[in-house]
Design an enzyme around this catalytic site. Structure first.
Site, mmCIF file in Angstrom:
data_model
loop_
_atom_site.group_PDB
_atom_site.id
_atom_site.type_symbol
_atom_site.label_atom_id
_atom_site.label_comp_id
_atom_site.label_asym_id
_atom_site.label_seq_id
_atom_site.Cartn_x
_atom_site.Cartn_y
_atom_site.Cartn_z
ATOM 1 N N ALA A 11 0.824 -1.219 0.000
ATOM 2 C CA ALA A 11 0.000 0.000 0.000
ATOM 3 C C ALA A 11 0.855 1.265 0.000
ATOM 4 C CB ALA A 11 -0.930 -0.004 1.213
ATOM 5 N N MET A 14 5.676 3.283 -3.541
ATOM 6 C CA MET A 14 6.354 2.423 -4.516
ATOM 7 C C MET A 14 5.611 1.103 -4.697
ATOM 8 S SD MET A 14 8.789 3.532 -6.267
ATOM 9 C CE MET A 14 9.222 1.934 -6.920
ATOM 10 N N ALA A 123 19.223 -2.608 -4.627
ATOM 11 C CA ALA A 123 19.681 -1.419 -5.373
ATOM 12 C C ALA A 123 18.900 -0.189 -4.924
ATOM 13 C CB ALA A 123 19.489 -1.641 -6.873
ATOM 14 N N ASN A 125 18.390 2.494 -6.473
ATOM 15 C CA ASN A 125 17.658 3.147 -7.556
ATOM 16 C C ASN A 125 17.554 2.164 -8.716
ATOM 17 O OD1 ASN A 125 16.861 4.818 -9.819
ATOM 18 N ND2 ASN A 125 17.287 6.528 -8.454
ATOM 19 N N HIS A 156 13.942 15.539 -3.040
ATOM 20 C CA HIS A 156 12.844 14.568 -2.981
ATOM 21 C C HIS A 156 11.636 15.183 -2.284
ATOM 22 C CE1 HIS A 156 15.881 11.510 -3.974
ATOM 23 N NE2 HIS A 156 14.861 10.760 -4.336
ATOM 24 N N LYS A 160 9.748 11.731 2.332
ATOM 25 C CA LYS A 160 10.882 10.795 2.337
ATOM 26 C C LYS A 160 11.516 10.757 3.719
ATOM 27 C CE LYS A 160 15.039 9.490 -0.220
ATOM 28 N NZ LYS A 160 14.693 8.063 -0.226
ATOM 29 N N GLY A 166 19.491 7.265 -1.024
ATOM 30 C CA GLY A 166 20.386 6.144 -1.325
ATOM 31 C C GLY A 166 21.085 6.343 -2.660
HETATM 32 P P1 NAD Z 1 6.057 4.434 1.725
HETATM 33 O O1 NAD Z 1 6.176 4.848 3.148
HETATM 34 O O2 NAD Z 1 5.019 5.081 0.859
HETATM 35 O O3 NAD Z 1 5.800 2.846 1.643
HETATM 36 C C1 NAD Z 1 6.362 1.899 2.493
HETATM 37 C C2 NAD Z 1 5.280 0.878 2.788
HETATM 38 O O4 NAD Z 1 5.863 -0.220 3.508
HETATM 39 C C3 NAD Z 1 4.159 1.468 3.678
HETATM 40 O O5 NAD Z 1 2.892 1.223 3.075
HETATM 41 C C4 NAD Z 1 4.314 0.682 4.972
HETATM 42 O O6 NAD Z 1 3.086 0.487 5.654
HETATM 43 C C5 NAD Z 1 4.909 -0.627 4.457
HETATM 44 N N1 NAD Z 1 5.524 -1.451 5.501
HETATM 45 C C6 NAD Z 1 6.186 -1.042 6.616
HETATM 46 N N2 NAD Z 1 6.579 -2.099 7.347
HETATM 47 C C7 NAD Z 1 6.180 -3.196 6.691
HETATM 48 C C8 NAD Z 1 6.283 -4.583 6.932
HETATM 49 N N3 NAD Z 1 6.915 -5.055 8.015
HETATM 50 N N4 NAD Z 1 5.750 -5.439 6.042
HETATM 51 C C9 NAD Z 1 5.123 -4.983 4.937
HETATM 52 N N5 NAD Z 1 4.975 -3.680 4.646
HETATM 53 C C10 NAD Z 1 5.502 -2.794 5.509
HETATM 54 O O7 NAD Z 1 7.499 4.615 1.101
HETATM 55 P P2 NAD Z 1 7.906 4.636 -0.451
HETATM 56 O O8 NAD Z 1 7.975 6.032 -0.950
HETATM 57 O O9 NAD Z 1 7.089 3.627 -1.195
HETATM 58 O O10 NAD Z 1 9.415 4.130 -0.353
HETATM 59 C C11 NAD Z 1 9.750 2.869 0.205
HETATM 60 C C12 NAD Z 1 11.257 2.668 0.130
HETATM 61 O O11 NAD Z 1 11.661 2.547 -1.245
HETATM 62 C C13 NAD Z 1 12.066 3.849 0.696
HETATM 63 O O12 NAD Z 1 13.191 3.342 1.373
HETATM 64 C C14 NAD Z 1 12.481 4.617 -0.545
HETATM 65 O O13 NAD Z 1 13.648 5.385 -0.363
HETATM 66 C C15 NAD Z 1 12.719 3.470 -1.503
HETATM 67 N N6 NAD Z 1 12.689 3.816 -2.934
HETATM 68 C C16 NAD Z 1 13.539 3.106 -3.740
HETATM 69 C C17 NAD Z 1 13.531 3.298 -5.105
HETATM 70 C C18 NAD Z 1 14.426 2.449 -5.969
HETATM 71 O O14 NAD Z 1 14.408 2.597 -7.217
HETATM 72 N N7 NAD Z 1 15.213 1.528 -5.395
HETATM 73 C C19 NAD Z 1 12.682 4.256 -5.681
HETATM 74 C C20 NAD Z 1 11.816 4.971 -4.833
HETATM 75 C C21 NAD Z 1 11.829 4.725 -3.462
#
Ligand code: NAD
Length: 269
Positions: A11, A14, A123, A125, A156, A160, A166
């Protein structure tokens, strides 16, 4: 071939986009979705929760409930949850793709230990553009050599949780490596007051947080009389989610190991 994929953080900003990309991928199928146990989305149809068509898959409150029969877990949650999910998936012999950022040095060490026990991609990103930028950044640093000040600016959205991003940290690591510098020694993450002249070996990373900016990174090499700037701007989260789906399809066919997007995209030297 159909690869059964479980999305953790279903939910989240991402997670929702990852669900869309898993549904759209011809060789992936959504076999499970996970949220934290107290999240209101638990029990809802995962497709509907992501604003897509219903998938007949309910959002579970733990990975244990969703792991059965899965080939790969895609995780965009937060550092502790991602580490726990990596451990759980590895024990079950399931592949893992982690996009979460903000790991501490200890958590990164744990990932390096557990990751290779299964097939894993971690990764910061997952966009093609940023991963090509990592490669070009190393080349630029090598070609310019000493005499150019390295500054990274990232921006960002206000929600965030980790800083610097990262991606910005990885850019700094890539440039530090290309220039033979230790980022732990030369990294600068803020400036204030009478700080004196800039040291030539510094690699600085500055963080902006505002509104709904998806993600922007500028790498500057500042010389005397000229500078080069390399900028990547993400317009939405779908390029990251598409990369995650691509990584999930790729990693299930690899031998056990800890990989990153440079491997997935064939960019490794
Ligand atoms: P967000 O807070 O919108 O989403 C995180 C979700 O994880 C929330 O819905 C939360 O309830 C859920 N969650 C928390 N604990 C959990 C658990 N134990 N089990 C299952 N779900 C759980 O955050 P976001 O913007 O979606 O970003 C998430 C992460 O991805 C961040 O660390 C962000 O920096 C990273 N990110 C990475 C990339 C990439 O390309 N690698 C791109 C964008 C964001």
């Amino acid at each position: 071939m159909t690869v059964r994929a479980v999305v953790c953080g279903a939910a989240g900003r991402m997670g929702g986009r990852v669900i869309h990309q898993v549904i759209a991928h011809p060789e992936l199928t959504l076999s499970g979705a996970v949220e934290r146990a107290d999240h209101p989305a638990v029990g809802q149809d995962a497709g509907l929760a992501a604003g897509a068509e219903p998938q007949g898959v309910a959002v579970a409150g733990s990975l244990a409930e969703a792991l059965d029969g899965a080939d790969v877990v895609l995780d965009f949650t937060h550092p502790e949850a991602s580490l726990a999910h990596l451990e759980e998936a590895a024990k079950a012999g399931c592949a893992v793709v982690i996009g979460t950022t903000g790991f501490t040095d200890e958590q990164r060490a744990a990932i390096e230990q557990i990751g290779p026990t299964t097939r894993s991609v971690v990764a910061p990103n997952m966009s093609v553009g940023v991963n090509v930028m990592f490669k070009v950044a190393a080349e630029l640093a090598r070609l310019l050599g000493e005499g150019y000040d390295v500054e990274i600016v990232e921006a960002h959205h206000r929600f965030k949780k980790d800083a610097p991003s990262g991606t910005a940290v990885r850019l700094a690591e890539v440039v530090a490596h290309a220039l033979g510098r230790d980022l732990g020694v030369v990294g600068v993450y803020g400036r204030e007051g009478i700080i004196g002249e800039r040291k030539s070996e510094e690699i600085a990373v500055m963080t902006l947080r505002a509104g709904d900016i998806t993600g922007e990174h500028t790498l500057m090499f500042g010389g005397i009389g000229e500078r080069i700037e390399l900028t990547h701007r993400a317009h939405n989260r779908d390029n990251f989610a598409r990369g995650a789906a691509r990584a999930a399809r790729w990693v299930v066919d690899q031998p056990p190991g800890l990989y990153d997007m440079q491997d997935v995209l064939g960019l490794r030297d």
